[in-house]
Write a protein that holds these residues in place. Sequence first.
Motif, PDB file in Angstrom:
ATOM      1  N   VAL A   4       0.840  -1.106   0.022  1.00  0.00           N
ATOM      2  CA  VAL A   4      -0.077   0.111   0.157  1.00  0.00           C
ATOM      3  C   VAL A   4       0.775   1.115   0.101  1.00  0.00           C
ATOM      4  CG1 VAL A   4      -1.671   1.346   1.311  1.00  0.00           C
ATOM      5  CG2 VAL A   4      -1.989  -1.156   1.047  1.00  0.00           C
ATOM      6  N   ILE A   5       0.574   1.993  -0.854  1.00  0.00           N
ATOM      7  CA  ILE A   5       1.310   3.438  -1.097  1.00  0.00           C
ATOM      8  C   ILE A   5       0.155   4.466  -0.974  1.00  0.00           C
ATOM      9  CG2 ILE A   5       2.658   5.031  -2.318  1.00  0.00           C
ATOM     10  CD1 ILE A   5       3.921   2.670  -3.823  1.00  0.00           C
ATOM     11  N   LEU A   6       0.244   5.347   0.280  1.00  0.00           N
ATOM     12  CA  LEU A   6      -0.738   6.435   0.774  1.00  0.00           C
ATOM     13  C   LEU A   6       0.245   7.705   0.308  1.00  0.00           C
ATOM     14  CD1 LEU A   6      -3.205   7.489   1.768  1.00  0.00           C
ATOM     15  CD2 LEU A   6      -2.176   7.323   4.071  1.00  0.00           C
ATOM     16  N   PHE A   7      -0.491   8.505  -0.456  1.00  0.00           N
ATOM     17  CA  PHE A   7      -0.010   9.859  -0.800  1.00  0.00           C
ATOM     18  C   PHE A   7      -0.902  10.956  -0.115  1.00  0.00           C
ATOM     19  CE2 PHE A   7       1.201   7.193  -4.442  1.00  0.00           C
ATOM     20  CZ  PHE A   7       2.774   7.717  -4.644  1.00  0.00           C
ATOM     21  N   LEU A   8      -0.553  11.607   0.778  1.00  0.00           N
ATOM     22  CA  LEU A   8      -1.297  12.754   1.605  1.00  0.00           C
ATOM     23  C   LEU A   8      -0.605  14.166   0.742  1.00  0.00           C
ATOM     24  CD1 LEU A   8      -2.845  13.999   3.686  1.00  0.00           C
ATOM     25  CD2 LEU A   8      -0.808  13.752   5.224  1.00  0.00           C
ATOM     26  N   PRO A  27      -3.316  13.103 -16.066  1.00  0.00           N
ATOM     27  CA  PRO A  27      -3.152  11.655 -16.440  1.00  0.00           C
ATOM     28  C   PRO A  27      -2.974  10.692 -15.260  1.00  0.00           C
ATOM     29  CG  PRO A  27      -1.409  12.521 -17.290  1.00  0.00           C
ATOM     30  CD  PRO A  27      -2.114  13.988 -16.682  1.00  0.00           C
ATOM     31  N   ALA A  28      -2.327  10.864 -14.306  1.00  0.00           N
ATOM     32  CA  ALA A  28      -1.971   9.976 -13.322  1.00  0.00           C
ATOM     33  C   ALA A  28      -3.422   9.776 -12.435  1.00  0.00           C
ATOM     34  CB  ALA A  28      -0.692  10.278 -12.586  1.00  0.00           C
ATOM     35  N   LEU A  29      -3.655  10.829 -11.905  1.00  0.00           N
ATOM     36  CA  LEU A  29      -4.680  10.814 -11.070  1.00  0.00           C
ATOM     37  C   LEU A  29      -6.086  10.206 -11.800  1.00  0.00           C
ATOM     38  CD1 LEU A  29      -4.410  14.264  -9.498  1.00  0.00           C
ATOM     39  CD2 LEU A  29      -4.374  12.100  -8.164  1.00  0.00           C
ATOM     40  N   ASN A  30      -6.144  10.817 -13.136  1.00  0.00           N
ATOM     41  CA  ASN A  30      -7.279  10.290 -13.614  1.00  0.00           C
ATOM     42  C   ASN A  30      -7.105   8.746 -14.108  1.00  0.00           C
ATOM     43  OD1 ASN A  30      -9.780  11.294 -15.443  1.00  0.00           O
ATOM     44  ND2 ASN A  30      -8.636   9.992 -17.033  1.00  0.00           N
ATOM     45  N   PHE A  31      -6.088   8.168 -14.215  1.00  0.00           N
ATOM     46  CA  PHE A  31      -5.963   6.762 -14.349  1.00  0.00           C
ATOM     47  C   PHE A  31      -6.167   5.899 -13.103  1.00  0.00           C
ATOM     48  CE2 PHE A  31      -2.999   3.066 -13.503  1.00  0.00           C
ATOM     49  CZ  PHE A  31      -3.438   2.150 -14.458  1.00  0.00           C
ATOM     50  N   LEU A  32      -5.756   6.592 -11.901  1.00  0.00           N
ATOM     51  CA  LEU A  32      -6.105   6.041 -10.537  1.00  0.00           C
ATOM     52  C   LEU A  32      -7.859   6.080 -10.195  1.00  0.00           C
ATOM     53  CD1 LEU A  32      -3.067   7.292  -8.677  1.00  0.00           C
ATOM     54  CD2 LEU A  32      -3.512   4.821  -9.396  1.00  0.00           C
ATOM     55  N   ILE A  33      -8.377   7.249 -10.955  1.00  0.00           N
ATOM     56  CA  ILE A  33      -9.897   7.370 -10.484  1.00  0.00           C
ATOM     57  C   ILE A  33     -10.685   6.481 -11.185  1.00  0.00           C
ATOM     58  CG2 ILE A  33     -11.773   8.855 -10.834  1.00  0.00           C
ATOM     59  CD1 ILE A  33      -9.824  11.203 -10.056  1.00  0.00           C
ATOM     60  N   GLY A 213      13.562  -3.555  -3.838  1.00  0.00           N
ATOM     61  CA  GLY A 213      13.557  -5.194  -3.822  1.00  0.00           C
ATOM     62  C   GLY A 213      12.809  -5.464  -2.587  1.00  0.00           C
ATOM     63  N   ASP A 214      12.981  -4.307  -1.707  1.00  0.00           N
ATOM     64  CA  ASP A 214      12.432  -4.796  -0.027  1.00  0.00           C
ATOM     65  C   ASP A 214      11.392  -3.650   0.218  1.00  0.00           C
ATOM     66  OD1 ASP A 214      12.141  -6.039   2.341  1.00  0.00           O
ATOM     67  OD2 ASP A 214      13.992  -4.944   3.251  1.00  0.00           O
ATOM     68  N   GLN A 215      10.520  -3.354  -0.588  1.00  0.00           N
ATOM     69  CA  GLN A 215       9.457  -2.169  -0.090  1.00  0.00           C
ATOM     70  C   GLN A 215       8.766  -2.599   0.915  1.00  0.00           C
ATOM     71  OE1 GLN A 215       6.839  -1.420  -3.748  1.00  0.00           O
ATOM     72  NE2 GLN A 215       5.289  -0.765  -2.474  1.00  0.00           N
ATOM     73  N   PRO A 216       8.558  -1.497   1.896  1.00  0.00           N
ATOM     74  CA  PRO A 216       7.857  -1.817   3.010  1.00  0.00           C
ATOM     75  C   PRO A 216       6.204  -2.470   2.586  1.00  0.00           C
ATOM     76  CG  PRO A 216       9.063   0.303   3.172  1.00  0.00           C
ATOM     77  CD  PRO A 216       9.342  -0.230   1.651  1.00  0.00           C
ATOM     78  N   ASP A 217       5.581  -2.777   3.538  1.00  0.00           N
ATOM     79  CA  ASP A 217       4.127  -3.175   3.288  1.00  0.00           C
ATOM     80  C   ASP A 217       3.283  -1.990   3.019  1.00  0.00           C
ATOM     81  OD1 ASP A 217       4.473  -6.062   3.610  1.00  0.00           O
ATOM     82  OD2 ASP A 217       4.841  -5.525   5.644  1.00  0.00           O
ATOM     83  N   PHE A 218       3.597  -0.729   3.850  1.00  0.00           N
ATOM     84  CA  PHE A 218       2.953   0.416   3.636  1.00  0.00           C
ATOM     85  C   PHE A 218       3.702   1.612   3.819  1.00  0.00           C
ATOM     86  CE2 PHE A 218       1.117   4.191   6.150  1.00  0.00           C
ATOM     87  CZ  PHE A 218      -0.061   4.332   5.284  1.00  0.00           C
ATOM     88  N   ILE A 219       3.564   2.531   2.888  1.00  0.00           N
ATOM     89  CA  ILE A 219       4.309   3.641   2.533  1.00  0.00           C
ATOM     90  C   ILE A 219       3.403   4.868   2.777  1.00  0.00           C
ATOM     91  CG2 ILE A 219       5.892   4.985   1.140  1.00  0.00           C
ATOM     92  CD1 ILE A 219       6.825   2.601  -0.107  1.00  0.00           C
ATOM     93  N   LEU A 220       3.794   5.669   3.574  1.00  0.00           N
ATOM     94  CA  LEU A 220       3.097   6.952   3.650  1.00  0.00           C
ATOM     95  C   LEU A 220       3.847   8.227   3.032  1.00  0.00           C
ATOM     96  CD1 LEU A 220       0.957   9.389   4.377  1.00  0.00           C
ATOM     97  CD2 LEU A 220       1.741   9.377   6.764  1.00  0.00           C
ATOM     98  N   GLU A 265       0.693  -4.636  -8.339  1.00  0.00           N
ATOM     99  CA  GLU A 265       1.350  -4.911  -7.454  1.00  0.00           C
ATOM    100  C   GLU A 265       1.059  -4.076  -6.021  1.00  0.00           C
ATOM    101  OE1 GLU A 265       5.539  -4.684  -8.250  1.00  0.00           O
ATOM    102  OE2 GLU A 265       5.258  -6.213  -9.824  1.00  0.00           O
ATOM    103  N   CYS A 266       0.405  -2.979  -6.346  1.00  0.00           N
ATOM    104  CA  CYS A 266       0.270  -1.922  -5.194  1.00  0.00           C
ATOM    105  C   CYS A 266      -1.304  -1.351  -5.071  1.00  0.00           C
ATOM    106  CB  CYS A 266       1.293  -0.884  -5.143  1.00  0.00           C
ATOM    107  SG  CYS A 266       3.153  -1.419  -4.932  1.00  0.00           S
ATOM    108  N   VAL A 267      -1.217  -1.012  -3.992  1.00  0.00           N
ATOM    109  CA  VAL A 267      -2.802  -0.386  -3.773  1.00  0.00           C
ATOM    110  C   VAL A 267      -2.238   1.270  -3.680  1.00  0.00           C
ATOM    111  CG1 VAL A 267      -4.715  -0.023  -2.291  1.00  0.00           C
ATOM    112  CG2 VAL A 267      -4.085  -2.175  -2.555  1.00  0.00           C
ATOM    113  N   PHE A 268      -2.754   2.057  -4.457  1.00  0.00           N
ATOM    114  CA  PHE A 268      -2.548   3.493  -4.403  1.00  0.00           C
ATOM    115  C   PHE A 268      -3.559   4.376  -3.948  1.00  0.00           C
ATOM    116  CE2 PHE A 268       0.196   1.658  -7.517  1.00  0.00           C
ATOM    117  CZ  PHE A 268       1.573   2.648  -7.240  1.00  0.00           C
ATOM    118  N   ILE A 269      -3.325   4.810  -2.835  1.00  0.00           N
ATOM    119  CA  ILE A 269      -4.446   5.918  -2.061  1.00  0.00           C
ATOM    120  C   ILE A 269      -3.822   7.389  -2.117  1.00  0.00           C
ATOM    121  CG2 ILE A 269      -5.883   6.451  -0.108  1.00  0.00           C
ATOM    122  CD1 ILE A 269      -5.225   3.427   0.751  1.00  0.00           C
TER     123      ILE A 269
END
Length: 341
Positions: A4-8, A27-33, A213-220, A265-269
């Motif tokens: 999970v990657i959370l962008f604040l 385009p990136a925000l539109n893609f995610l929406i 190669g060792d991405q954390p489970d959650f990134i804020l 691979e990831c959940v983007f919020i």
Amino acid sequence: MKKVILFLVDSLMPEILDDCRRHRTVPALNFLIERGKFWPDCVTVFPTMTASVDSSLLTGVYPDRHKVPGLVWYDPEKKEIINYINGLSTVWKLGIGKCARNVITNLNEVHLSKEVTTLFEELADRGKTSASINAIIHRGHKKHRVKLPFLLQVATRFQSYEDISGPEVLTLGALLDTDLNQQIPAHLQRATKMYGINDEYAVHVTRLLIQSGDQPDFILCYLPDNDHEVHRKNPAHAEAALIKVDHHLQEILNTFSSWDEAIEECVFIVISDHGQTRIGKSRREFNIDLDVLLHSFSMVELGEQPNHHDVVVCNNERSAYVYPLKPEIEKQLIDKLAADS
């Protein structure tokens, strides 16, 4: 399980996002929406200041429970005004060193209630790894060493700092001793770039974590630049700032072989902490002059120690806390404030 990657995104506003989507400039925000869900009618906590909002975001409770009421507030037990580096003249009068210690150490280690648990603490307790990239609230189980750049050491009179707590990966720009800073371009950590508290730095770190190669489970990942731009300009015309944010999100998505692979691979919020509203050009018409309104009370001046005063006022830009220091004046004070409503 997906990461999970959370962008604040500070001061991200849905009406600006809608305008940009109509103009096809994000385009990136539109893609995610289009590939996910979009909730435009969210309500933030009150007061809408970064410290209180982010504390609620990371603990899941309101300020009455996490005990961080704003960027500036009064501690009646210690009889001092707490300021998390808000307002240059205010910080100067209160003391740069004291305010720096509040935001670097005390906010997470002292002021944020020990009766509540942060998301980083809960994830660690469940065996999950996490990262906080430049977020103001970051309390976790791992200790990290504070190492201020030389000019900040001079400004704070070379005061020492205890280690601060955070998740497995923690950055506060150039303010911490971390191996990640060795991999970040030096120009992104300079004073002119807020010592690394900027979007480019945060995105660079996030990409490094993805590529490691060792991405954390959650990134804020905290992105502050949009807020700075909106403050400088009319909030109704903030498209350019949001387009820059979208470019950064494109950089993140481009870290993967394709955008489709990224969301596999990831959940983007992507979330906001609060919005902004233009209230008008006339300071006299829209500002509340508390000095005039409360002239009959003895107010504590910045830098003074409360003694025989009546009132402490803590200005949080678009709101203010007014603390009566004597129980007998409380009703009179409320009546004065209510008369201006």
